[in-house]
Design a protein around this motif. Structure first.
Motif, short mmCIF file in Angstrom:
data_model
loop_
_atom_site.label_atom_id
_atom_site.label_comp_id
_atom_site.label_asym_id
_atom_site.label_seq_id
_atom_site.Cartn_x
_atom_site.Cartn_y
_atom_site.Cartn_z
N GLU A 75 0.87 -1.29 -0.09
CA GLU A 75 -0.03 0.06 0.10
C GLU A 75 0.90 1.37 0.18
OE1 GLU A 75 -3.03 0.01 2.87
OE2 GLU A 75 -4.10 -1.67 2.05
N GLU A 76 2.04 1.06 -0.35
CA GLU A 76 2.88 2.17 -0.53
C GLU A 76 2.61 3.07 -1.97
OE1 GLU A 76 7.11 1.39 -0.14
OE2 GLU A 76 7.02 0.90 1.98
N TRP A 77 2.80 4.27 -1.80
CA TRP A 77 2.47 5.02 -3.35
C TRP A 77 3.47 4.63 -4.17
CZ3 TRP A 77 -0.87 6.53 0.53
CH2 TRP A 77 -1.84 7.08 0.26
N LYS A 78 3.10 4.69 -5.39
CA LYS A 78 4.01 4.18 -6.44
C LYS A 78 4.75 5.55 -6.75
CE LYS A 78 1.86 0.12 -8.21
NZ LYS A 78 1.28 -0.59 -9.51
N ILE A 79 5.88 5.58 -7.24
CA ILE A 79 6.76 6.75 -7.46
C ILE A 79 6.86 6.77 -8.95
CG2 ILE A 79 9.05 7.72 -7.23
CD1 ILE A 79 7.46 7.33 -4.48
N HIS A 418 12.74 13.82 -11.09
CA HIS A 418 12.08 14.60 -9.76
C HIS A 418 10.74 13.48 -9.40
CE1 HIS A 418 14.10 18.24 -9.71
NE2 HIS A 418 13.96 18.30 -11.10
N PRO A 419 10.98 13.12 -8.27
CA PRO A 419 9.86 12.09 -7.75
C PRO A 419 8.36 12.53 -7.56
CG PRO A 419 10.98 12.46 -5.88
CD PRO A 419 11.44 13.25 -6.98
N TYR A 420 7.43 11.95 -8.03
CA TYR A 420 5.85 12.21 -7.83
C TYR A 420 5.28 11.10 -7.28
CZ TYR A 420 7.09 16.59 -9.88
OH TYR A 420 7.54 18.06 -10.30
N GLU A 421 4.10 11.31 -6.93
CA GLU A 421 3.04 10.30 -6.59
C GLU A 421 1.61 10.50 -6.99
OE1 GLU A 421 4.69 9.85 -1.91
OE2 GLU A 421 2.90 11.11 -2.26
N ILE A 422 0.96 9.41 -7.42
CA ILE A 422 -0.15 9.57 -7.98
C ILE A 422 -1.13 9.89 -6.94
CG2 ILE A 422 -2.35 8.58 -9.17
CD1 ILE A 422 -0.20 7.10 -10.95
N CYS A 423 -1.84 11.02 -6.72
CA CYS A 423 -2.58 11.21 -5.33
C CYS A 423 -4.01 10.79 -5.34
CB CYS A 423 -2.31 12.59 -4.81
SG CYS A 423 -2.69 13.84 -6.31
N THR A 424 -4.62 10.79 -6.68
CA THR A 424 -6.03 10.07 -6.49
C THR A 424 -6.28 8.97 -7.67
OG1 THR A 424 -6.64 11.54 -8.37
CG2 THR A 424 -7.02 12.35 -6.21
N GLY A 444 5.95 12.97 -0.96
CA GLY A 444 5.74 13.53 0.35
C GLY A 444 4.50 14.51 0.79
N ALA A 445 4.09 15.34 -0.55
CA ALA A 445 3.16 16.29 -0.44
C ALA A 445 1.84 15.67 0.20
CB ALA A 445 3.04 17.05 -1.60
N SER A 446 1.20 16.45 1.13
CA SER A 446 -0.18 16.07 1.34
C SER A 446 -1.26 16.50 0.48
CB SER A 446 -0.21 16.48 2.93
OG SER A 446 -0.20 17.94 2.92
N ARG A 447 -1.26 17.58 -0.07
CA ARG A 447 -1.94 18.22 -0.95
C ARG A 447 -2.56 17.57 -2.28
NH1 ARG A 447 -2.52 22.17 -4.74
NH2 ARG A 447 -4.42 23.57 -4.66
#
Length: 1002
Positions: A75-79, A418-424, A444-447
């Motif tokens: 369940e970790e966010w994919k990078i 630069h690393p990003y996460e899919i947030c939805t 790491g961002a929450s928004r």
């Protein structure tokens, strides 16, 4: 009903409905399983995925699905990384032509339109001023030009305000065509240019309009000789005669700072029902050499989620080199949701070129700028695997220089990742998100808000021109237009309905054995994506689908799911524990990878495999019509999943042929009910399986349905007798605690399911005593007695091949019938409702004939190579003859009749019931009874003897105390010398532990 043979046909209908050979039963569980095909990224406890080479494998054009947000296991966010391909780093940036570039100075000889809405200037409107209502509002010699919307104003420049009327100099617009009267009215033929008398625009041909002179006798635009015709005659005229069109029309100019455009303003599309569709704008662009140039528009839609819109682009209109293209502006989500159109390759000439765009729908695109040239491409990488190449930069949709987080372009030209996460959850191409949806945030961002949508949306898979970045295996497959190979996938019940043309089913699979051998049998988390390239340049991404194995009670899976489980990381065996519903269909598997059932800890050369009623395989050609819950994230909304039972029921009730059976089932299940809230599991399959009890037994008897309902884990959970234990067990297990078994089901099985509260007469009226009081059927003492009969019922451990989500119930098997944990059972007598005891109609065990194992009715269950019985408890170590060399097996003599019945010439039957008494032979004559007998070697084959039902008396005369030879206190127990084996009631709870060191098997 009035027909003379109506009774005959009614009777025939009922007979045909009852006969399953004429009208087959529709199983709710089977109907659902065939139509659930969830997308998965790895094997689950429920099952494994298919492979890309499988028949009816699933392929998609878009890059991401909902499983790409998080690793389904931890369940970790994919990078995700965005960066420029090395070969594109040095590409020059394309030329940008902003909206303000088309707003040029007023052409010579024209006056710009001016609105003086607060009043006239010096009492009159001057040239090209408004809003006038009639000619008297205009300064000397000018007339008021009446408009319906945005019509161009003769002699003036610009658009003005919708429906505002402006003063014009009509004398300066006289043309060469003589005005002439042709009739009054112009009927039946419409009037041509400078012909009259017209009364409305409808009486003028083509795009001509009717010039209303209102008796003034003034000039007519584009016409001469107005003084020679009657002053009250109105004439058809050409509206665009005598003035110059401005470089844009139908657009408003918006410079709102928060709108996200790149220049000083943008073109705001008019949504006027008549003129919005005709909105146009034109740029003059210059290039250095002749050639093909990629053109694209940065746009947003004027209205939220109006769907895909088309823009017409015309290059060098009116010349011999005119080119016309249709450009798709795909659905965006409002005015601030900016993105680029796909590139259009247009031929441009050295020097100046006119590029004109026109909206083709009422609700069209707002335009920020025109881009000439190709931008740097972007590689999207997820968890170390390249997923697609975007032929553009990738930006957030709101803002191009920076959003609220200070970033807009999501990659660096110096190849820094630069690393990003899919947030939805990524959305695919569907009725709400036409191009899907992808939102990312810095790691790491929450928004995660609307400002973090990507202008690529959910991009299509594309490695054209960048094939050297392709990860993993690539198949070459036929074009999607080949209907013999491809079928559109249908996901009617997915999160949103997909748009046809983006998901496909490869009907016949792939026959390239060498290439297929390079891909995993089942997809697992972290595997490289499997892609396909088609001749037309389309790329596809393979999507794994869960395989539900065929494992029915009549046709069990050949190895209990062993081979499939062995080739995956997480799949559980699917062998079903033997029970009264499936035991006749159990069979022997000779696979060395065969799985034993969850209640049998065994590996051997001959394993018994059993199935489950209704456990059919799914059919991937159906698409994902239903969701399937498992420990991975679902591909459907939970609210949709919770409606699945109702949808299955409704379809079967309305569409299937066994209507009488289904109506009977509905009535029965209103009596034998379970409540989802009391069970705590929102999956679909366990409830459909329960409902099928009512369907199967619709024309059966009460005893059968009551037995199935009572052994159902849902009933035991709902009515709380699951794992209920005897008072004796609790007392021993807790060092003296006094307790009583659960009474709930003992009460409800009488009150709700069978006899009710009151004794009834034959006419249904309640019976009364001599005082007129209604006689109760049972008392609380009866409930307490019967509660002891419902002890020991327990759910099996979960297995694979059925729906089971991660929840508080996930480790319990709520599908298969319960088993009885013998140590929890209450072994003492239970009185019945008639003054006797349960079991009074059965013979006493001491009265059973000697060597009952050879008598008619004796039953034998196939154990395969496992020598341990299923219906009795032995220590599991006793199965290993190599550990206990002095263990004696009851090996049947090949000359005996019992051997012949069980061996059956090597065709072993799951259940053997003797139909006549048999004579003993060999060692059979030396024993009183048997527990397990061996009928073959290489492989070893064992059967368990199941005695006919009889009553063991808990207390009896002449009991004997027996023990092991070493007189260990753990082995001391009571025995009735009249029985071939000791009575169970006085056995020590620790007897199981002592069995390990015994030297003989009885």
């Amino acid at each position: 009903d009035a027909a003379p043979d109506a009774d005959h046909w009614r009777a025939k209908y009922v007979k045909d409905q009852v006969d399953p050979a004429v009208t087959p039963m529709t199983s709710h569980r089977e109907w659902w399983r065939k139509r659930t095909n969830p997308k998965v990224t790895h094997s689950t406890e429920s099952g494994r995925s298919d492979g890309p080479c499988n028949k009816n494998s699933r392929w998609r054009r878009y890059t991401f699905n909902r499983h790409d947000k998080q690793n389904a296991i931890n369940e970790e966010w994919k990078i995700m990384h965005f960066y420029t391909p090395e070969e594109d780093v040095g590409l020059p940036d394309p030329d940008i032509y902003e909206a303000e570039d088309i707003i040029i100075s007023t052409p010579a000889g024209l006056t710009p339109l001016v609105d003086t809405l607060n009043g006239q200037t010096n009492g009159f409107y001057r040239l090209c001023e408004g809003d006038c209502d009639n000619d008297s509002d205009c300064a000397g010699g000018l007339v008021c030009y009446q408009r319906e919307a945005f019509e161009p104003v003769p002699g003036c420049y610009g658009h003005g305000t919708k429906k505002i009327d402006y003063c014009i100099n009509i004398d300066a617009l006289i043309g060469d065509t003589p005005a002439h009267f042709t009739g009054n009215p112009l009927d039946p033929n419409p009037g041509g240019k400078c012909e009259g008398d017209c009364d409305s625009d409808l009486q003028c041909e083509g795009d001509l309009r009717c010039w209303q002179r209102s008796g003034s006798g003034g000039p007519i635009p584009g016409c001469s000789g107005h003084e020679l015709v009657d002053s009250s005659t109105d004439f058809c005229y050409e509206p665009k005669t005598s003035w110059i069109q401005p470089p844009y029309f139908g657009y408003g100019i918006d410079s709102t700072p928060s709108s996200g455009f790149t220049g000083t303003n943008y073109l705001d599309h008019s949504t006027d029902s008549e003129y919005g569709q005709e909105s146009w704008a034109e740029w003059v662009i210059e290039v250095g050499t002749n050639g093909l140039y990629p053109l694209s528009l940065r746009y947003s839609q004027s209205e939220r989620s109006k769907g895909d819109m088309n823009v017409e682009m015309t290059i060098n209109e009116g010349t011999d080199d005119e080119q016309v293209y249709t450009i798709l502006t795909a659905c965006s989500h409002g005015k601030n949701d900016w993105r680029y159109t796909k590139y259009t390759e247009a031929y441009l000439y050295a020097g100046a070129n006119r590029v004109k765009i026109r909206n083709m729908q009422e609700y069209g695109a707002n335009i920020d700028h025109l881009r000439v040239g190709k931008a740097k491409s972007t590689i999207i990488e997820v968890d170390g695997h390249y997923r697609t190449v975007i032929n553009d930069r990738v930006r957030y949709t709101e803002g191009i220089d920076a959003n609220s987080d200070g970033q807009a372009i999501l990659y660096s030209d110096d190849l820094t990742k630069h690393p990003y996460e899919i947030c939805t959850w990524p959305h695919f191409y569907n009725v709400v998100y036409n191009e899907g949806l992808l939102q990312v945030r810095p790691k790491g961002a929450s928004r995660c808000g609307s400002a973090q949508r990507l202008d690529t949306m959910n991009p299509l898979v594309d490695f054209n021109g960048y094939e050297h970045y392709v990860p993993g295996v690539v198949f070459n497959l036929p074009d999607l237009t080949d209907s013999s190979v491809w079928a559109l996938a249908v996901d009617e019940e997915d999160y949103y309905n997909i748009i046809p043309g983006y998901d496909f089913i490869l009907k016949s699979g792939i026959q390239d054995e060498d290439l297929c051998a390079k891909v995993p049998v089942s997809t697992e988390e972290g595997n490289a994506p499997v892609l396909a390239k088609l001749p037309d340049g389309t790329w596809l991404h393979w999507t794994g689908q869960l395989i539900l194995e065929e494992n029915t009670a009549d046709t069990p899976n050949s190895d209990g799911g062993g081979a499939a489980a062995n080739n995956t990381d997480y799949m559980e065996c699917i062998n079903v524990p033997r029970n009264f519903l499936n035991e006749e269909g159990c069979t022997i598997s000779d696979s060395y990878m065969a799985c034993a059932a969850s209640n049998r800890d065994f590996t051997g050369s001959a394993t018994v495999v059993c199935g489950s009623i209704g456990e059919v395989s799914n059919d991937h050609s159906n698409g994902q019509l239903f969701n399937f819950a498992h420990e991975m994230k679902p591909t459907m909304d939970k609210d949709v999943s919770q409606q699945q039972k109702t949808k299955v029921w409704t379809h079967i009730a309305l569409e299937e042929q066994d209507q009488l059976r289904q109506r009977m089932a509905w009535a029965l299940c209103q009596i034998f009910t379970v409540v989802e809230d009391n069970i705590g599991d929102i999956t679909t399959e366990i409830y459909l399986n329960y409902y099928d009890i009512c369907v199967r037994n619709a024309f059966g008897n009460l005893r059968d349905i009551l037995k199935e309902v009572s052994y159902s884990p849902l009933t035991a959970t709902h009515l709380t007798f699951m794992a209920s234990k005897s008072a004796a067990y609790i007392y021993d297990d807790t060092d003296g605690k006094i307790s009583s078994p659960d009474e709930n089901y003992a009460r409800e099985v009488m009150q709700l399911f069978t006899i009710g509260l009151d004794k009834l007469n034959s006419d249904g009226t309640p019976q009364r005593d001599e005082h007129g009081r209604i006689i109760q059927v049972y008392t609380n003492d009866d409930i307490m007695s019967f509660s002891r009969a419902w002890t020991g019922f327990q759910a099996h451990k979960r297995r694979g091949n059925y729906e089971n989500e991660e929840s508080s119930t996930r480790h319990r098997n709520l599908l298969d019938p319960l088993y009885i944990e013998e140590s929890w059972r209450d072994r003492f007598p239970k009185h019945d409702l008639t003054g006797g005891y349960i079991g009074d109609t059965y013979p006493l065990c001491v009265d059973m004939p000697g060597k009952a194992f050879l008598h008619k009715g004796a039953k034998y269950l196939l154990l395969g190579s496992n020598p341990l019985p299923e219906l009795m408890v032995d220590h599991p170590d006793l199965q290993h003859g190599d550990l206990y060399l002095d263990i004696k097996r009851m090996v049947l003599d090949p000359s005996s009749n019992l051997y012949a019945e069980l061996y059956n010439e090597g065709e072993y039957r799951a259940v053997v019931t003797l139909t006549e008494n048999l004579y003993c032979a060999g060692n059979e004559c030396d024993v009183d009874t048997v527990r397990v007998v061996q009928v073959a070697t290489n492989p070893d084959i064992f059967y368990e003897y199941v005695p006919l039902p009889c009553v063991h008396q808990a207390f009896y005369e002449g009991g004997k105390q027996i023990s092991r030879k070493d007189r260990d206190d753990e082995g001391v127990m009571c025995a009735d010398p009249k029985l071939p084996a000791a009575s169970a009631a006085c056995g020590n709870q620790d007897i199981i532990a002592s069995v390990k060191s015994r030297s003989e098997e009885h």
